[in-house]
Design a protein around this motif. Structure first.
Motif, PDB file in Angstrom:
ATOM      1  N   HIS A 120      -7.606  14.859   9.845  1.00  0.00           N
ATOM      2  CA  HIS A 120      -6.621  14.237  10.554  1.00  0.00           C
ATOM      3  C   HIS A 120      -7.664  13.007  10.149  1.00  0.00           C
ATOM      4  O   HIS A 120      -6.765  12.159   9.833  1.00  0.00           O
ATOM      5  N   ALA A 121      -8.858  12.909   9.978  1.00  0.00           N
ATOM      6  CA  ALA A 121      -9.565  11.321  10.046  1.00  0.00           C
ATOM      7  C   ALA A 121      -9.635  11.308   8.332  1.00  0.00           C
ATOM      8  O   ALA A 121      -9.402  10.223   7.581  1.00  0.00           O
ATOM      9  N   THR A 122      -9.581  12.188   8.025  1.00  0.00           N
ATOM     10  CA  THR A 122      -9.118  12.762   6.201  1.00  0.00           C
ATOM     11  C   THR A 122      -7.964  11.472   5.943  1.00  0.00           C
ATOM     12  O   THR A 122      -8.449  11.089   5.279  1.00  0.00           O
ATOM     13  N   ALA A 123      -7.155  12.388   6.074  1.00  0.00           N
ATOM     14  CA  ALA A 123      -5.639  11.707   6.242  1.00  0.00           C
ATOM     15  C   ALA A 123      -5.991   9.845   6.174  1.00  0.00           C
ATOM     16  O   ALA A 123      -5.038   9.491   5.505  1.00  0.00           O
ATOM     17  N   GLU A 124      -6.468   9.459   6.933  1.00  0.00           N
ATOM     18  CA  GLU A 124      -6.232   7.737   7.805  1.00  0.00           C
ATOM     19  C   GLU A 124      -6.897   7.655   6.405  1.00  0.00           C
ATOM     20  O   GLU A 124      -6.669   6.454   6.235  1.00  0.00           O
ATOM     21  N   ILE A 125      -7.983   8.019   6.004  1.00  0.00           N
ATOM     22  CA  ILE A 125      -9.116   7.437   5.157  1.00  0.00           C
ATOM     23  C   ILE A 125      -8.297   7.532   3.630  1.00  0.00           C
ATOM     24  O   ILE A 125      -8.862   6.225   2.856  1.00  0.00           O
ATOM     25  N   PHE A 126      -7.925   8.368   2.722  1.00  0.00           N
ATOM     26  CA  PHE A 126      -7.034   8.395   1.865  1.00  0.00           C
ATOM     27  C   PHE A 126      -5.685   7.487   1.935  1.00  0.00           C
ATOM     28  O   PHE A 126      -5.973   6.602   0.940  1.00  0.00           O
ATOM     29  N   ALA A 127      -5.180   6.959   3.197  1.00  0.00           N
ATOM     30  CA  ALA A 127      -4.478   6.522   3.491  1.00  0.00           C
ATOM     31  C   ALA A 127      -4.783   4.881   2.821  1.00  0.00           C
ATOM     32  O   ALA A 127      -4.152   3.764   2.008  1.00  0.00           O
ATOM     33  N   SER A 128      -6.026   4.664   3.391  1.00  0.00           N
ATOM     34  CA  SER A 128      -7.201   2.975   3.498  1.00  0.00           C
ATOM     35  C   SER A 128      -7.617   3.460   1.522  1.00  0.00           C
ATOM     36  O   SER A 128      -6.682   1.762   1.450  1.00  0.00           O
ATOM     37  N   LEU A 129      -8.110   4.230   1.266  1.00  0.00           N
ATOM     38  CA  LEU A 129      -7.859   3.689   0.257  1.00  0.00           C
ATOM     39  C   LEU A 129      -7.404   3.616  -1.002  1.00  0.00           C
ATOM     40  O   LEU A 129      -7.314   3.292  -2.493  1.00  0.00           O
ATOM     41  N   LYS A 130      -6.393   4.025  -0.765  1.00  0.00           N
ATOM     42  CA  LYS A 130      -4.671   4.096  -1.540  1.00  0.00           C
ATOM     43  C   LYS A 130      -4.032   2.438  -1.005  1.00  0.00           C
ATOM     44  O   LYS A 130      -2.452   2.501  -2.078  1.00  0.00           O
ATOM     45  N   THR A 131      -4.752   1.994  -1.217  1.00  0.00           N
ATOM     46  CA  THR A 131      -3.750   0.096   0.014  1.00  0.00           C
ATOM     47  C   THR A 131      -4.380  -0.452  -2.189  1.00  0.00           C
ATOM     48  O   THR A 131      -5.013  -0.460  -2.851  1.00  0.00           O
ATOM     49  N   ASN A 132      -3.266  -0.737  -2.324  1.00  0.00           N
ATOM     50  CA  ASN A 132      -2.839  -1.361  -3.103  1.00  0.00           C
ATOM     51  C   ASN A 132      -3.343  -1.218  -4.359  1.00  0.00           C
ATOM     52  O   ASN A 132      -3.653  -1.706  -5.840  1.00  0.00           O
ATOM     53  N   GLN A 133      -3.251   0.071  -4.113  1.00  0.00           N
ATOM     54  CA  GLN A 133      -3.777   0.926  -6.448  1.00  0.00           C
ATOM     55  C   GLN A 133      -1.770   0.946  -6.790  1.00  0.00           C
ATOM     56  O   GLN A 133      -1.306   1.578  -5.683  1.00  0.00           O
ATOM     57  N   ASP A 134      -1.929   2.031  -7.254  1.00  0.00           N
ATOM     58  CA  ASP A 134      -0.736   2.359  -8.290  1.00  0.00           C
ATOM     59  C   ASP A 134      -1.344   4.174  -7.356  1.00  0.00           C
ATOM     60  O   ASP A 134      -2.330   4.725  -7.880  1.00  0.00           O
TER      61      ASP A 134
END
Length: 276
Positions: free
Chosen positions: A169-183
């Motif tokens: 679940h922490a990994t999922a949150e990290i992925f969401a953060s990394l995708k911020t403002n990304q295509d």
């Protein structure tokens, strides 16, 4: 200096994030309720390698509202954007990948094709862990020390980002953060990364001007040649023809062992069966 909070890691990987004042988690919130966040209109997409479905992470990402695209990837395990590629490792897998030299090759490929390569290391939140005890960590770099190997990996690939995660679940949150403002990632391009064409040319290969990629791929498929010794063979030989003429002793020096050298030499000297 190597360890950064998740929000700072995401801050450094996204574009124009310095001017944003809102929370990345709020921006990427996906909801089915009316009156939700404006960014919720666009569903986040993650391209996932088929082999990763042996774990539960793709299911957790789906539960978080991300659209999962299962494909066969040659480079990376998860593609978050056209520039972000993630290689996921458990602690046990990390040790074995270092031992075989596979991790070096995987990171090398990510750096070769993606501007933001990420090594994700997952550990269990229920169990404490350490690579080695504090008393065993010396001042010198040694080839058999896991801390030394990890440090050398980062030094050799300065663009590599290492992310530590305590749970799925922490990994999922990290992925969401990394995708911020990304295509969103392109499925067709992701599947073609690292795959040679019919002409032997690897698409978008940044090293194509300096390396004969077709010869490298052929070399890496020879018996006895592994991810940990093919670079030494390339440094010691200028062509495949020169490799074929080397003695077992010279091959042993380049390949790091008599066994691998004999396997390759026997393969090169084997007689071709007569066609009837």
């Amino acid at each position: 200096m190597m360890m950064l909070p998740v929000d700072q890691v995401a801050h450094g990987l996204v574009r124009n994030s310095a001017s944003e004042t809102y929370s990345p988690s709020k921006q990427n919130m996906v909801t089915r309720k009316a009156g939700g966040q404006k960014e919720a209109d666009k569903e986040m997409q993650v391209i996932v390698d088929m082999r990763e479905f042996m774990s539960s992470l793709p299911n957790v990402l789906h539960q978080k509202g991300m659209h999962i695209i299962p494909v066969t990837l040659e480079v990376g395990d998860y593609i978050l954007s056209p520039t972000i590629c993630v290689e996921r490792k458990s602690i046990q897998d990390l040790f074995s990948s270092f031992a075989s030299g596979r991790l070096y090759h995987q990171v090398e490929m990510m750096v070769r094709y993606y501007r933001m390569p990420v090594l994700l290391i997952e550990f269990s939140q229920d169990k404490s862990f350490s690579f080695q005890s504090t008393s065993e960590i010396g001042d010198d770099v040694t080839p058999h020390n896991i801390i030394s190997k990890l440090s050398l990996l980062v030094l050799h690939f300065p663009r590599l980002r290492i992310v530590w995660s305590r749970s799925l679940h922490a990994t999922a949150e990290i992925f969401a953060s990394l995708k911020t403002n990304q295509d969103e990632p392109d499925e067709v391009k992701a599947t073609r990364v690292g795959v040679p064409s019919e002409e032997g040319v690897v698409e978008d290969d940044v090293r194509a001007e300096n390396y004969n990629t077709s010869a490298i791929e052929f070399l890496r498929r020879l018996p006895g040649v592994t991810d940990s010794n093919y670079r030494a063979i390339m440094d010691g030989c200028s062509s495949l023809a020169e490799v074929a003429l080397l003695t077992v002793e010279r091959l042993a020096e380049l390949m790091g062992g008599q066994k691998s050298a004999k396997i390759l030499r026997d393969f090169l000297d084997a007689k071709y069966p007569t066609l009837l």
